[in-house]
Motif scaffolding. Structure first.
Motif, short mmCIF file in Angstrom:
data_model
loop_
_atom_site.label_atom_id
_atom_site.label_comp_id
_atom_site.label_asym_id
_atom_site.label_seq_id
_atom_site.Cartn_x
_atom_site.Cartn_y
_atom_site.Cartn_z
N UNK A 288 1.49 -8.27 -5.76
CA UNK A 288 2.04 -8.51 -4.42
C UNK A 288 1.22 -7.80 -3.35
N UNK A 289 0.74 -6.60 -3.66
CA UNK A 289 -0.08 -5.85 -2.70
C UNK A 289 -1.54 -6.29 -2.73
N UNK A 290 -2.04 -6.67 -3.89
CA UNK A 290 -3.44 -6.99 -4.04
C UNK A 290 -3.85 -8.35 -3.51
N UNK A 291 -2.98 -9.33 -3.62
CA UNK A 291 -3.35 -10.68 -3.18
C UNK A 291 -3.71 -10.72 -1.70
N UNK A 292 -2.90 -10.19 -0.79
CA UNK A 292 -3.32 -10.24 0.62
C UNK A 292 -4.60 -9.46 0.88
N UNK A 293 -4.81 -8.35 0.17
CA UNK A 293 -6.06 -7.60 0.33
C UNK A 293 -7.25 -8.43 -0.13
#
Length: 166
Positions: free
Chosen positions: A141-146
């Motif tokens: 969830x945190x890595x995809x937008x990054x």
């Protein structure tokens, strides 16, 4: 969580670059370390089949508290449309779909924690499996937008990997 459940998440970004350029970028797994917050490096097991359905590659992942490698197999390789792979044969499916958006591209990254992965976590971690599954879900969830933000930056800069290193 039962081993028959699947977790899914996806997010999209619009990139001001042609679909072909974006596909060429995301399907080059050797560049993954340029945009992934966890996967620092990937390499093809057989260069002759690189980028094709059925091809296998290894990824090196690093977090402050652990480093590990995974084997993945390409399950979709449709230039200009989709590139996807499954980690460990049946554990997690990662993928990119591409859609033309005017002169640019809408890139969607998806993540599916598959029943085989959940079962492996239950076997490996026992009573701690729900916490471990939650941790991996949070990382996605945190890595995809990054990841999408970094791919957008790279694609819109028009630089190649060699240009980025100079």
């Amino acid at each position: 969580m039962s081993s028959t459940e699947t977790r899914h998440y996806q997010e999209s970004v619009t990139i001001q670059a042609p679909v072909k350029s974006v596909y060429d970028l995301v399907s080059d797994i050797t560049r993954t370390g340029e945009w992934s917050p966890v996967c620092t490096r990937c390499w093809w097991e057989d260069d002759a089949s690189a980028g094709q359905v059925g091809a296998w590659f290894t990824g090196r992942n690093e977090l402050p508290h652990r480093t590990w490698e995974t084997r993945s197999q390409v399950v979709a390789a449709e230039p200009g449309r989709e590139f996807a792979w499954v980690v460990g044969g049946d554990r997690v499916r990662w993928g990119y779909t591409l859609t033309p958006a005017g002169t640019g591209t809408t890139l969607t990254e998806s993540w599916d924690f598959l029943p085989g992965g959940i079962a492996m976590f239950e076997e490996k971690f026992g009573d701690d499996a729900p916490a471990q599954i939650l941790d991996r879900t949070q990382q996605a969830l945190e890595g995809i937008p990054q990841t999408l933000g970094a791919i957008k930056r790279i694609a819109e800069s028009g630089t190649s990997r060699e240009d980025d290193r100079s």
